[in-house]
Design a protein around this motif. Structure first.
Motif, PDB file in Angstrom:
ATOM      1  N   PRO A 131       5.356 -18.605  10.185  1.00 33.53           N
ATOM      2  CA  PRO A 131       5.735 -19.177  11.477  1.00 33.53           C
ATOM      3  C   PRO A 131       4.925 -20.428  11.780  1.00 33.53           C
ATOM      4  O   PRO A 131       3.720 -20.478  11.536  1.00 33.53           O
ATOM      5  CB  PRO A 131       5.405 -18.059  12.473  1.00 33.53           C
ATOM      6  CG  PRO A 131       5.401 -16.807  11.646  1.00 33.53           C
ATOM      7  CD  PRO A 131       4.882 -17.224  10.303  1.00 33.53           C
ATOM      8  N   ILE A 173       5.184 -20.713  18.405  1.00 33.82           N
ATOM      9  CA  ILE A 173       5.227 -19.319  17.995  1.00 33.82           C
ATOM     10  C   ILE A 173       4.924 -18.413  19.187  1.00 33.82           C
ATOM     11  O   ILE A 173       4.299 -18.833  20.163  1.00 33.82           O
ATOM     12  CB  ILE A 173       4.242 -19.033  16.847  1.00 33.82           C
ATOM     13  CG1 ILE A 173       2.810 -19.373  17.252  1.00 33.82           C
ATOM     14  CG2 ILE A 173       4.636 -19.826  15.605  1.00 33.82           C
ATOM     15  CD1 ILE A 173       1.798 -19.094  16.156  1.00 33.82           C
ATOM     16  N   LYS A 201       4.463 -10.479  11.878  1.00 36.88           N
ATOM     17  CA  LYS A 201       5.751 -11.156  11.978  1.00 36.88           C
ATOM     18  C   LYS A 201       6.827 -10.099  11.789  1.00 36.88           C
ATOM     19  O   LYS A 201       6.959  -9.517  10.712  1.00 36.88           O
ATOM     20  CB  LYS A 201       5.872 -12.240  10.906  1.00 36.88           C
ATOM     21  CG  LYS A 201       7.238 -12.916  10.864  1.00 36.88           C
ATOM     22  CD  LYS A 201       7.359 -13.825   9.653  1.00 36.88           C
ATOM     23  CE  LYS A 201       8.770 -14.379   9.525  1.00 36.88           C
ATOM     24  NZ  LYS A 201       8.949 -15.136   8.269  1.00 36.88           N
ATOM     25  N   TYR A 245      12.988 -13.528  13.922  1.00 39.34           N
ATOM     26  CA  TYR A 245      11.695 -12.860  13.957  1.00 39.34           C
ATOM     27  C   TYR A 245      10.927 -13.260  15.219  1.00 39.34           C
ATOM     28  O   TYR A 245      11.284 -14.208  15.915  1.00 39.34           O
ATOM     29  CB  TYR A 245      10.853 -13.220  12.735  1.00 39.34           C
ATOM     30  CG  TYR A 245      10.432 -14.675  12.684  1.00 39.34           C
ATOM     31  CD1 TYR A 245       9.260 -15.103  13.299  1.00 39.34           C
ATOM     32  CD2 TYR A 245      11.218 -15.635  12.040  1.00 39.34           C
ATOM     33  CE1 TYR A 245       8.876 -16.433  13.282  1.00 39.34           C
ATOM     34  CE2 TYR A 245      10.844 -16.967  12.005  1.00 39.34           C
ATOM     35  CZ  TYR A 245       9.677 -17.360  12.627  1.00 39.34           C
ATOM     36  OH  TYR A 245       9.305 -18.678  12.604  1.00 39.34           O
ATOM     37  N   TYR A 246       9.882 -12.496  15.500  1.00 38.48           N
ATOM     38  CA  TYR A 246       8.922 -12.859  16.535  1.00 38.48           C
ATOM     39  C   TYR A 246       7.538 -12.525  15.993  1.00 38.48           C
ATOM     40  O   TYR A 246       7.410 -11.826  14.973  1.00 38.48           O
ATOM     41  CB  TYR A 246       9.196 -12.103  17.844  1.00 38.48           C
ATOM     42  CG  TYR A 246       8.992 -10.626  17.722  1.00 38.48           C
ATOM     43  CD1 TYR A 246       7.800 -10.026  18.107  1.00 38.48           C
ATOM     44  CD2 TYR A 246      10.002  -9.824  17.196  1.00 38.48           C
ATOM     45  CE1 TYR A 246       7.609  -8.661  17.968  1.00 38.48           C
ATOM     46  CE2 TYR A 246       9.823  -8.464  17.063  1.00 38.48           C
ATOM     47  CZ  TYR A 246       8.629  -7.884  17.446  1.00 38.48           C
ATOM     48  OH  TYR A 246       8.450  -6.528  17.296  1.00 38.48           O
ATOM     49  N   THR A 247       6.494 -13.009  16.641  1.00 36.10           N
ATOM     50  CA  THR A 247       5.140 -12.778  16.150  1.00 36.10           C
ATOM     51  C   THR A 247       4.242 -12.231  17.257  1.00 36.10           C
ATOM     52  O   THR A 247       4.427 -12.530  18.434  1.00 36.10           O
ATOM     53  CB  THR A 247       4.508 -14.064  15.591  1.00 36.10           C
ATOM     54  OG1 THR A 247       4.539 -15.085  16.600  1.00 36.10           O
ATOM     55  CG2 THR A 247       5.267 -14.560  14.369  1.00 36.10           C
TER      56      THR A 247
END
Length: 281
Positions: A231, A235, A254, A113-115
Motif C-alpha cells: 500500500p 492508506i 493488509k 483491501y484496507y490496512t
C-alpha cells in the motif's frame, strides 16, 4: 484473523485555513483543497444493492466493522448516523458543518483491501471486541505527511460519526515516525531491499491444509517474487484502541475486502534502523 468482510471509508469535510472558531460559511474552501484533490469526488460510491429505504441491520452496532460497512454502503444510514452540526478541526482551527455542508467521500471503495497498523500481535484482537465505545478511522497521506481522522462513538448503543479532523505528522507520534520510514520503503527499491532482513521469516497457508500454515525463510533475491502489492499513497488505519507505545515495533495488516486474503508485515527496529523481519500471507 478476521473473516468478516470489512470496508473502509473516508469521510471528508471541505475545510480551509481559518482563524479561530468560525462558522462553516466563513471558511475559504478554495484555500485548502486537500479533500477534493486527494480523496476524489464526494458521494461517489454507489452500490447497486443499496436503496434509499434500506435499513441498518439490527446487529450492525455490535461490531464496529459490521457498522462501518453499512455506513459506507448506505446513504440513508450515513445521514442518520452523523452528529450535526459536525465538529471539524483542521490543524487546530474549528468549524461546525451542517447536514447541507457536510460531504461524504468514498476514498477506498474502489480498492480491494484496507490496512490497519498495530504495535504488537495482541492488539490484533481489538477489532473483535463488542464493548468498544470509540473508534478512529484514519486516512494517512504519506507524501504530504498529514492525517485525516474520522471519529466514531457509540452513543446510546448506536455508532455515530461525531468528529472529523486533519493534522500534520508530528515528531511526538510514534506511528508518524514509522510512516516516514514506510514512505521511503515503498518508493525506494534499493532502500527497501536494504530494509528487509536476510533471511526473512515467511509464513504461508499450507497448500494441502487450509487450516494450517507452513513456515520458512526467504533470501533477499526472493523478496521481489513473493512480496505483496505494498500500500502507498493514501492508506487507511483503523484505531480500535491500539496504542503505539513501543517505538521499536510495528505490524502492518493488509486485509482483502472481498477475497478474504490477508498480508501481515512485521517491522522491527534493529540498531536504530527499521527492518522487515517477518511476512505472512
Amino acid at each position: 484473523m478476521r473473516e468478516n468482510v470489512v470496508w473502509c471509508m473516508a469521510l471528508a469535510a471541505v475545510l480551509a485555513a481559518c482563524n479561530g472558531k468560525k462558522a462553516a460559511s466563513e471558511v475559504d474552501y478554495a484555500a485548502d483543497s486537500v479533500f477534493e484533490s486527494s480523496f476524489g469526488p464526494s458521494d461517489s460510491f454507489n452500490a447497486s444493492s443499496a436503496s434509499l429505504d434500506e435499513e441498518l441491520p439490527k446487529r450492525a452496532d455490535e461490531l464496529f466493522d459490521d457498522f462501518i460497512f453499512e455506513f459506507a454502503r448506505l446513504k440513508k444510514v450515513r445521514l442518520e448516523r452523523v452528529e450535526f452540526p459536525l465538529l471539524s478541526v483542521v490543524r487546530g482551527d474549528t468549524v461546525w458543518l451542517t447536514e447541507e455542508q457536510w460531504k461524504y467521500e468514498s476514498l477506498f471503495m474502489d480498492q480491494d483491501y484496507y490496512t490497519v497498523f498495530y504495535n504488537d500481535e495482541e492488539q490484533m484482537d481489538l477489532e473483535k471486541r463488542t464493548d468498544l465505545d470509540k473508534v478512529d478511522v484514519e486516512q494517512i497521506h504519506l507524501e504530504k505527511r498529514w492525517v485525516k481522522t474520522c471519529r466514531f462513538q457509540r452513543l446510546k448503543g448506536e455508532w455515530r460519526l461525531t468528529q472529523e479532523s486533519i493534522r500534520d505528522f508530528t515528531a511526538a507520534e510514534p506511528l508518524d515516525k514509522f510512516m516516514d520510514f514506510y514512505r521511503r520503503f515503498v518508493s525506494d527499491a534499493a532502500f527497501q531491499q536494504r530494509s528487509v532482513s536476510n533471511p526473512l521469516r515467511y509464513v504461508t497457508t499450507d497448500p494441502d491444509d487450509d487450516f494450517n500454515t507452513i513456515e520458512g525463510t526467504l533470501d533477499h533475491d526472493q523478496w521481489d517474487a513473493f512480496k505483496p502489492q505494498l500500500p502507498d499513497g493514501v492508506i487507511t488505519n483503523i484505531r480500535y484502541g491500539q496504542t503505539y507505545d513501543n517505538p521499536d515495533g510495528m505490524i502492518l495488516v493488509k486485509a482483502g475486502i472481498s477475497n478474504g486474503l490477508m498480508d501481515i508485515l512485521d517491522f522491527r527496529k534493529k540498531d536504530g534502523e527499521w527492518k522487515l523481519v517477518s511476512y505472512e500471507n
